[in-house]
Design a protein around this motif. Structure first.
Motif, PDB file in Angstrom:
ATOM      1  N   CYS A   1       0.850  -1.188   0.000  1.00 26.25           N
ATOM      2  CA  CYS A   1       0.000   0.000   0.000  1.00 26.25           C
ATOM      3  C   CYS A   1       0.887   1.239   0.000  1.00 26.25           C
ATOM      4  CB  CYS A   1      -0.916   0.028   1.217  1.00 26.25           C
ATOM      5  SG  CYS A   1      -2.155  -1.287   1.244  1.00 26.25           S
ATOM      6  N   GLY A   2       0.584   2.162  -0.887  1.00 22.96           N
ATOM      7  CA  GLY A   2       1.364   3.392  -0.969  1.00 22.96           C
ATOM      8  C   GLY A   2       2.447   3.301  -2.034  1.00 22.96           C
ATOM      9  N   LEU A   3       2.877   4.468  -2.484  1.00 22.47           N
ATOM     10  CA  LEU A   3       3.824   4.527  -3.602  1.00 22.47           C
ATOM     11  C   LEU A   3       5.185   3.936  -3.248  1.00 22.47           C
ATOM     12  CD1 LEU A   3       2.964   8.042  -5.094  1.00 22.47           C
ATOM     13  CD2 LEU A   3       2.224   5.799  -5.876  1.00 22.47           C
ATOM     14  N   ALA A   4       5.635   4.076  -1.995  1.00 18.09           N
ATOM     15  CA  ALA A   4       6.943   3.547  -1.608  1.00 18.09           C
ATOM     16  C   ALA A   4       6.971   2.024  -1.748  1.00 18.09           C
ATOM     17  CB  ALA A   4       7.283   3.967  -0.185  1.00 18.09           C
ATOM     18  N   ALA A   5       5.929   1.351  -1.260  1.00 14.33           N
ATOM     19  CA  ALA A   5       5.853  -0.110  -1.374  1.00 14.33           C
ATOM     20  C   ALA A   5       5.732  -0.541  -2.829  1.00 14.33           C
ATOM     21  CB  ALA A   5       4.670  -0.633  -0.561  1.00 14.33           C
ATOM     22  N   LEU A   6       4.942   0.199  -3.618  1.00 19.21           N
ATOM     23  CA  LEU A   6       4.768  -0.135  -5.034  1.00 19.21           C
ATOM     24  C   LEU A   6       6.069   0.062  -5.817  1.00 19.21           C
ATOM     25  CD1 LEU A   6       1.239   1.407  -5.728  1.00 19.21           C
ATOM     26  CD2 LEU A   6       1.820  -1.017  -5.487  1.00 19.21           C
ATOM     27  N   GLU A   7       6.872   1.031  -5.412  1.00 20.84           N
ATOM     28  CA  GLU A   7       8.176   1.227  -6.050  1.00 20.84           C
ATOM     29  C   GLU A   7       9.052  -0.018  -5.877  1.00 20.84           C
ATOM     30  OE1 GLU A   7       9.668   3.472  -7.844  1.00 20.84           O
ATOM     31  OE2 GLU A   7       8.319   5.195  -7.803  1.00 20.84           O
ATOM     32  N   ARG A   8       9.015  -0.585  -4.685  1.00 23.88           N
ATOM     33  CA  ARG A   8       9.804  -1.794  -4.430  1.00 23.88           C
ATOM     34  C   ARG A   8       9.312  -2.954  -5.293  1.00 23.88           C
ATOM     35  NH1 ARG A   8      10.304  -4.789   1.485  1.00 23.88           N
ATOM     36  NH2 ARG A   8      11.684  -6.484   0.828  1.00 23.88           N
ATOM     37  N   LEU A   9       7.991  -3.115  -5.384  1.00 22.82           N
ATOM     38  CA  LEU A   9       7.419  -4.166  -6.218  1.00 22.82           C
ATOM     39  C   LEU A   9       7.761  -3.942  -7.686  1.00 22.82           C
ATOM     40  CD1 LEU A   9       5.616  -6.628  -6.679  1.00 22.82           C
ATOM     41  CD2 LEU A   9       3.619  -5.121  -6.567  1.00 22.82           C
ATOM     42  N   LYS A  10       7.714  -2.692  -8.110  1.00 21.08           N
ATOM     43  CA  LYS A  10       8.041  -2.335  -9.498  1.00 21.08           C
ATOM     44  C   LYS A  10       9.465  -2.762  -9.849  1.00 21.08           C
ATOM     45  CE  LYS A  10      10.008   1.372 -10.283  1.00 21.08           C
ATOM     46  NZ  LYS A  10      10.452   2.773 -10.236  1.00 21.08           N
ATOM     47  N   GLU A  11      10.418  -2.514  -8.945  1.00 23.66           N
ATOM     48  CA  GLU A  11      11.817  -2.886  -9.185  1.00 23.66           C
ATOM     49  C   GLU A  11      11.966  -4.401  -9.272  1.00 23.66           C
ATOM     50  OE1 GLU A  11      14.436  -1.043  -9.903  1.00 23.66           O
ATOM     51  OE2 GLU A  11      13.134   0.729  -9.898  1.00 23.66           O
ATOM     52  N   THR A  12      11.272  -5.123  -8.403  1.00 21.47           N
ATOM     53  CA  THR A  12      11.342  -6.587  -8.422  1.00 21.47           C
ATOM     54  C   THR A  12      10.786  -7.146  -9.723  1.00 21.47           C
ATOM     55  OG1 THR A  12      11.094  -6.664  -6.010  1.00 21.47           O
ATOM     56  CG2 THR A  12      10.630  -8.693  -7.221  1.00 21.47           C
ATOM     57  N   LEU A  13       9.657  -6.597 -10.160  1.00 15.59           N
ATOM     58  CA  LEU A  13       8.991  -7.108 -11.353  1.00 15.59           C
ATOM     59  C   LEU A  13       9.744  -6.786 -12.641  1.00 15.59           C
ATOM     60  CD1 LEU A  13       5.176  -6.456 -10.753  1.00 15.59           C
ATOM     61  CD2 LEU A  13       6.203  -8.624 -11.427  1.00 15.59           C
ATOM     62  N   TYR A  14      10.184  -5.544 -12.774  1.00 15.55           N
ATOM     63  CA  TYR A  14      10.634  -5.087 -14.087  1.00 15.55           C
ATOM     64  C   TYR A  14      12.081  -4.633 -14.168  1.00 15.55           C
ATOM     65  CZ  TYR A  14       5.606  -5.223 -14.840  1.00 15.55           C
ATOM     66  OH  TYR A  14       4.308  -5.645 -14.923  1.00 15.55           O
ATOM     67  N   GLY A  15      12.687  -4.222 -13.075  1.00 12.92           N
ATOM     68  CA  GLY A  15      14.066  -3.749 -13.160  1.00 12.92           C
ATOM     69  C   GLY A  15      14.190  -2.649 -14.195  1.00 12.92           C
ATOM     70  N   ASN A  16      15.007  -2.902 -15.228  1.00 14.57           N
ATOM     71  CA  ASN A  16      15.195  -1.920 -16.305  1.00 14.57           C
ATOM     72  C   ASN A  16      14.281  -2.163 -17.501  1.00 14.57           C
ATOM     73  OD1 ASN A  16      17.289  -0.566 -14.926  1.00 14.57           O
ATOM     74  ND2 ASN A  16      18.775  -2.108 -15.607  1.00 14.57           N
ATOM     75  N   GLU A  17      13.345  -3.100 -17.404  1.00 12.14           N
ATOM     76  CA  GLU A  17      12.485  -3.448 -18.536  1.00 12.14           C
ATOM     77  C   GLU A  17      11.370  -2.418 -18.739  1.00 12.14           C
ATOM     78  OE1 GLU A  17      12.842  -8.305 -17.914  1.00 12.14           O
ATOM     79  OE2 GLU A  17      10.902  -7.283 -17.771  1.00 12.14           O
ATOM     80  N   ASP A  18      10.809  -2.457 -19.935  1.00 12.30           N
ATOM     81  CA  ASP A  18       9.633  -1.652 -20.261  1.00 12.30           C
ATOM     82  C   ASP A  18       8.416  -2.572 -20.214  1.00 12.30           C
ATOM     83  OD1 ASP A  18       7.600  -0.131 -21.320  1.00 12.30           O
ATOM     84  OD2 ASP A  18       8.763   0.639 -23.017  1.00 12.30           O
ATOM     85  N   PRO A  19       7.523  -2.420 -19.221  1.00  9.03           N
ATOM     86  CA  PRO A  19       6.366  -3.321 -19.097  1.00  9.03           C
ATOM     87  C   PRO A  19       5.380  -3.225 -20.249  1.00  9.03           C
ATOM     88  CG  PRO A  19       6.689  -2.017 -17.094  1.00  9.03           C
ATOM     89  CD  PRO A  19       7.552  -1.415 -18.155  1.00  9.03           C
ATOM     90  N   SER A  20       5.477  -2.164 -21.052  1.00 11.47           N
ATOM     91  CA  SER A  20       4.525  -2.029 -22.154  1.00 11.47           C
ATOM     92  C   SER A  20       4.898  -2.904 -23.351  1.00 11.47           C
ATOM     93  CB  SER A  20       4.429  -0.566 -22.601  1.00 11.47           C
ATOM     94  OG  SER A  20       5.638  -0.134 -23.200  1.00 11.47           O
ATOM     95  N   GLN A  21       6.052  -3.559 -23.288  1.00 13.59           N
ATOM     96  CA  GLN A  21       6.431  -4.462 -24.367  1.00 13.59           C
ATOM     97  C   GLN A  21       5.503  -5.666 -24.383  1.00 13.59           C
ATOM     98  OE1 GLN A  21       9.916  -7.214 -23.583  1.00 13.59           O
ATOM     99  NE2 GLN A  21      10.200  -5.811 -21.855  1.00 13.59           N
ATOM    100  N   VAL A  22       5.456  -6.354 -25.529  1.00  5.81           N
ATOM    101  CA  VAL A  22       4.742  -7.630 -25.616  1.00  5.81           C
ATOM    102  C   VAL A  22       5.754  -8.715 -25.271  1.00  5.81           C
ATOM    103  CG1 VAL A  22       3.429  -9.197 -27.092  1.00  5.81           C
ATOM    104  CG2 VAL A  22       3.191  -6.724 -27.392  1.00  5.81           C
ATOM    105  N   TYR A  23       5.573  -9.352 -24.122  1.00  2.00           N
ATOM    106  CA  TYR A  23       6.558 -10.320 -23.640  1.00  2.00           C
ATOM    107  C   TYR A  23       6.542 -11.617 -24.437  1.00  2.00           C
ATOM    108  CZ  TYR A  23       7.948  -7.652 -19.525  1.00  2.00           C
ATOM    109  OH  TYR A  23       8.466  -6.690 -18.691  1.00  2.00           O
ATOM    110  N   TYR A  24       5.403 -11.980 -24.964  1.00  2.00           N
ATOM    111  CA  TYR A  24       5.309 -13.222 -25.737  1.00  2.00           C
ATOM    112  C   TYR A  24       4.293 -13.031 -26.845  1.00  2.00           C
ATOM    113  CZ  TYR A  24       5.601 -18.214 -26.650  1.00  2.00           C
ATOM    114  OH  TYR A  24       5.826 -19.426 -27.237  1.00  2.00           O
ATOM    115  N   LYS A  25       4.714 -13.245 -28.083  1.00  2.00           N
ATOM    116  CA  LYS A  25       3.873 -12.892 -29.231  1.00  2.00           C
ATOM    117  C   LYS A  25       3.045 -14.047 -29.772  1.00  2.00           C
ATOM    118  CE  LYS A  25       6.755  -9.030 -30.811  1.00  2.00           C
ATOM    119  NZ  LYS A  25       7.658  -9.000 -29.661  1.00  2.00           N
ATOM    120  N   GLU A  26       3.423 -15.282 -29.465  1.00  2.00           N
ATOM    121  CA  GLU A  26       2.659 -16.422 -29.946  1.00  2.00           C
ATOM    122  C   GLU A  26       1.428 -16.649 -29.065  1.00  2.00           C
ATOM    123  OE1 GLU A  26       3.157 -18.283 -32.574  1.00  2.00           O
ATOM    124  OE2 GLU A  26       5.131 -17.552 -33.196  1.00  2.00           O
TER     125      GLU A  26
END
Length: 395
Positions: free
Chosen positions: A293-318
Motif C-alpha cells: 500500500c502506498g507509492l513507496a511499497a509499489l516502487e519496491r514491487l516495481k523494481e522486483t517485477l521489471y528492473g530496467n524493462e519496459d512493461p509495455s512491451q509484448v513479452y510473448y507474441k505467440e
C-alpha cells in the motif's frame, strides 16, 4: 495504444501488480492510466489516495480511476434503464426496487469493456492498464458479438423498424391499458449501438500486438487451477496472454520452522506453474513483510517485477493455446516448439487434459466447450500440437 489487462483469482495481488506496472510505464515517459473495473475496488488502497470514476493524476504521466458502473450505465444505457424502470413501476414495484431491477446482472462488467473502448478511441493515453474482475469473467462477454450478432442483424433490426413504425398507431391504445408507453427510437437504438461497441472492442482485444492479458497467480493448488482455467477461456476468445506473475513466494531467507511445510508445498507448485504455462515467460515475486500500500511499497514491487524493462512491451507474441471450430468440431492447438508427436501422450479426466512429454507433465483445464468432448486424434503442424475433439462414442 497499448492495453494490458491484469487478472487472476481474487486476492492474489493483481491490483498491486497493475499499480506497480503503471508506475514503471509512467517512469519511462508513457502516459498511463490504471483503470479498476473490479466491483470490489482496491486501487485507491494500493495507491493510498482517493480514487473515483473520473481519472485522477497520481504522479507525472500516471493517472488512476475506479469504474462506477452506475455512472457508466447512465451514460450508455440511461434511456433503456429509465424505460425498464417505468415498466416495472407500472407493474406495482416501488421506485427503489424498480431502479435496482432495471440494472441487469453483468452490466457492470460490460460497461468496463465499453469504457476501455472509449479510452482506446480517444487515444489520450499511451498505455491503458486494466485491473479487471477476478479470473477475467468480463472477458467471457466477448462471446456476445458471436452469439448475439445473428439475432441483432436478422431479428432485432427488423423488429426495431416495425416497432417504430407501429408505435404511433398503437400508443393511444397501449398506454391506457398497461400504464406505460411503447419504447421510443432512443430506447430501441440503444441495444444495437451497444452491441456495435462491443463488436468493435473485440477486434482490439484479439489483436495481440496491442492487447495482452497478464495472469497473476499464487503457488497454491486452487489458485493455479483457476489461472489455468482463465488462460483456457481467454484462448477460447483469442485473447493473448503474454506473461504470468507468480506472486507471494516465501523467500529463502525465511527459516522459521513454522514455514517449512509451506515452503516445500510452494516449491512443488512453483514447478507446476512453470510446467503448465510453458512457454509463457514467468516472473516470480516474493512475499513481502509489509502490505503493498502506498507509492513507496509499489516502487519496491516495481523494481522486483521489471528492473530496467519496459512493461509495455509484448513479452510473448505467440498464442500458446488456440481453440478453433471447424465444420462443427473443435480443435485445440498447443504451441510446443521442437517437440516430436511420438513423445507426446494425452489423457483426459473430467475437464482436465493431461499432456505428458517425456518426464514432463502439463495439466490443461479445458474450456466448457471442450470439457464434454473427448480427444479424437492429434498431429504436429508448424510447432503446434493440434488435437481434434469429438463426442464420445455411445455404448
Amino acid at each position: 495504444m497499448r492495453v494490458i489487462l491484469m487478472t487472476g483469482k481474487g486476492g492474489v495481488g493483481k491490483t498491486s501488480v497493475a499499480a506497480s506496472t503503471g508506475l514503471r510505464c509512467a517512469e519511462l515517459g508513457h502516459k498511463t492510466l490504471v483503470l479498476s473495473t473490479d466491483p470490489a475496488h482496491s486501487l485507491a488502497d494500493s495507491f493510498d489516495m482517493e480514487m473515483s470514476h473520473k481519472s485522477r493524476k497520481v504522479r507525472e504521466n500516471l493517472w488512476g480511476a475506479e469504474l462506477d458502473a452506475l455512472m457508466e450505465l447512465e451514460g450508455n444505457w440511461g434511456s433503456v434503464k429509465r424505460y425498464i424502470t417505468q415498466v416495472l413501476q407500472a407493474r406495482g414495484l416501488d421506485g427503489v426496487q424498480a431502479e435496482e431491477l432495471a440494472i441487469l446482472p453483468g452490466m457492470d462488467e460490460i460497461f468496463g469493456l465499453v469504457r476501455m473502448k472509449r479510452h482506446y478511441d480517444e487515444g489520450e493515453y499511451d498505455v491503458l492498464i486494466i485491473d479487471s474482475a477476478p479470473t477475467g469473467t468480463a472477458l467471457r462477454l466477448l462471446s456476445l458479438p458471436e452469439v448475439g450478432g445473428w439475432y441483432m442483424r436478422k431479428f432485432y433490426k427488423p423488429l426495431q423498424g416495425m416497432s417504430l413504425a407501429l408505435r404511433p398507431l398503437f400508443e393511444p391504445i397501449f398506454k391506457p391499458i398497461t400504464g406505460f408507453s411503447l419504447p421510443d427510437k432512443e430506447v430501441m437504438d440503444a441495444p444495437y449501438e451497444f452491441y456495435e461497441q462491443i463488436e468493435a472492442l473485440e477486434k482490439v482485444l484479439t489483436d495481440n500486438t496491442k492487447t495482452s492479458v497478464r495472469l497473476v497467480t499464487n503457488p497454491e493448488k486452487m489458485v493455479i487451477k483457476e489461472s489455468l482455467r482463465a488462460h483456457a477461456y481467454l484462448s477460447l476468445y483469442n485473447v493473448s496472454t503474454d506473461l504470468i506473475v507468480a506472486n507471494r513466494i516465501i523467500p529463502n531467507s525465511v527459516t522459521d520452522p513454522f514455514f517449512k511445510k509451506w515452503k516445500e508445498n510452494q516449491q512443488q507448485y512453483r514447478q507446476e506453474i512453470h510446467d503448465n504455462f510453458r512457454p509463457l515467460p514467468i516472473k516470480e515475486v516474493p512475499l513481502y513483510s509489509e502490505e503493498m500500500c502506498g507509492l513507496a511499497a509499489l516502487e519496491r514491487l516495481k523494481e522486483t517485477l521489471y528492473g530496467n524493462e519496459d512493461p509495455s512491451q509484448v513479452y510473448y507474441k505467440e498464442n500458446t493455446i488456440k481453440v478453433v471450430q471447424e465444420q462443427g468440431n473443435y480443435n485445440l492447438e498447443l504451441y510446443l516448439p521442437g517437440i516430436p508427436k511420438e513423445k507426446i501422450q494425452l489423457n483426459k479426466t473430467g475437464d482436465e487434459l493431461n499432456i505428458r512429454i517425456g518426464n514432463h507433465r502439463r495439466n490443461l483445464v479445458l474450456p466448457q466447450a471442450l470439457a464434454t468432448l473427448q480427444p479424437a486424434g492429434a498431429k504436429m503442424e508448424d510447432d503446434y500440437l493440434k488435437i481434434r475433439f469429438a463426442e464420445a462414442a455411445k455404448v
